[in-house]
Motif scaffolding. Structure first.
Motif, PDB file in Angstrom:
ATOM      1  N   ALA A  28       0.832  -1.207   0.000  1.00 47.80           N
ATOM      2  CA  ALA A  28       0.000   0.000   0.000  1.00 47.80           C
ATOM      3  C   ALA A  28       0.866   1.255   0.000  1.00 47.80           C
ATOM      4  CB  ALA A  28      -0.918   0.007   1.217  1.00 47.80           C
ATOM      5  N   HIS A  30       0.265   5.805  -0.631  1.00 54.00           N
ATOM      6  CA  HIS A  30      -0.769   6.841  -0.696  1.00 54.00           C
ATOM      7  C   HIS A  30      -0.174   8.069  -1.369  1.00 54.00           C
ATOM      8  CE1 HIS A  30       0.410   9.787   2.593  1.00 54.00           C
ATOM      9  NE2 HIS A  30       1.293   8.828   2.718  1.00 54.00           N
ATOM     10  N   PRO A  44       2.877   4.962   3.818  1.00 53.96           N
ATOM     11  CA  PRO A  44       2.206   5.675   4.903  1.00 53.96           C
ATOM     12  C   PRO A  44       3.144   5.825   6.093  1.00 53.96           C
ATOM     13  CG  PRO A  44       1.377   3.421   4.710  1.00 53.96           C
ATOM     14  CD  PRO A  44       2.256   3.657   3.533  1.00 53.96           C
ATOM     15  N   VAL A  65      -4.159   5.085   4.762  1.00 52.85           N
ATOM     16  CA  VAL A  65      -4.597   4.208   3.673  1.00 52.85           C
ATOM     17  C   VAL A  65      -5.856   3.436   4.086  1.00 52.85           C
ATOM     18  CG1 VAL A  65      -2.352   3.999   2.547  1.00 52.85           C
ATOM     19  CG2 VAL A  65      -2.926   2.445   4.410  1.00 52.85           C
ATOM     20  N   ALA A 106      -5.895   4.080  -0.250  1.00 49.81           N
ATOM     21  CA  ALA A 106      -4.727   3.255  -0.556  1.00 49.81           C
ATOM     22  C   ALA A 106      -4.537   3.125  -2.055  1.00 49.81           C
ATOM     23  CB  ALA A 106      -4.884   1.869   0.070  1.00 49.81           C
ATOM     24  N   TRP A 108      -2.601   0.554  -4.319  1.00 50.22           N
ATOM     25  CA  TRP A 108      -1.943  -0.748  -4.171  1.00 50.22           C
ATOM     26  C   TRP A 108      -1.100  -1.075  -5.389  1.00 50.22           C
ATOM     27  CZ3 TRP A 108      -1.941  -3.324   0.313  1.00 50.22           C
ATOM     28  CH2 TRP A 108      -2.922  -2.988   1.262  1.00 50.22           C
TER      29      TRP A 108
END
Length: 203
Positions: A28, A30, A44, A65, A106, A108
């Motif tokens: 993940a 952001h 994050p 996220v 998020a 991905w």
């Protein structure tokens, strides 16, 4: 001249989830809303607050996220003085396995298809990859969080390929058979051919 003390510590999280349908491991990121690196992708992360544990800071970072951790753990500390343009900041890199319900905040990526990231997050990812690989099937908390309570032999192969690389299925099956708290379940699937084995973590 006396050097300026490094007064800031950030906690940056490698948030992972296993896409069972695609049998892929995802990371993940952001989009940063503020400078520095506004509009760029990043792991994050948050600054560690006074009287706050690293695990609690990691949970705050995961809120960026929209993800709740199934399990978390520490990896490495990064101390390059110029890693943050705002000033000297240590980064404690942590891992987190998150559930499948992360929200739209998020972004991905497949673990091997992550685009360039802000700060030194590319270096953090590259440096900690071998550590993540070493946790699989050795750290039971990490492994169980990724697999869920029940997983197939194919899932085990996919996770091992994603983190470690090449897989010797015979050795993998022997490794799984030796793990405490993991038991063989009934074979999965029906029809022609040899059905895949199912593994189950005991409560």
């Amino acid at each position: 001249m006396t050097p300026t003390p490094a007064t800031h510590v950030s906690v940056d999280v490698l948030a992972l989830r296993f896409d069972r349908a695609a049998r892929g491991l995802e990371l993940a990121t952001h989009v940063r809303p503020f400078d520095p690196f506004a509009g760029e992708l990043a792991l994050p992360g948050v600054l560690l607050l006074a009287d706050e544990t690293i695990a609690h800071a990691a949970r705050r970072a995961l809120a960026k996220v929209d993800a709740a951790p199934v399990a978390t753990g520490q990896l490495l500390t990064f101390d390059e003085p110029n890693r943050d343009p705002r000033g000297p900041t240590l980064s404690v890199a942590t891992w987190a396995v998150v559930g499948s319900g992360a929200g739209d905040a998020a972004v991905w990526h497949g673990l091997d298809a992550t685009p360039p990231l802000a700060f030194d997050h590319d270096q953090i990812l590259a440096t900690t990859r071998p550590l993540l690989a070493s946790l699989l099937w050795r750290d039971l908390t990490f492994s169980r969080a990724l697999t869920g309570r029940t997983f197939s032999a194919g899932d085990a192969v996919a996770l091992t390929q994603a983190l470690v690389g090449k897989v010797d299925r015979g050795n993998l099956n022997r490794d799984l058979a030796r793990l405490p708290g993991l038991e063989r379940g009934e074979p999965a699937g029906h029809g022609p051919g040899r059905p895949g084995r199912v593994w189950r973590w005991q409560d």
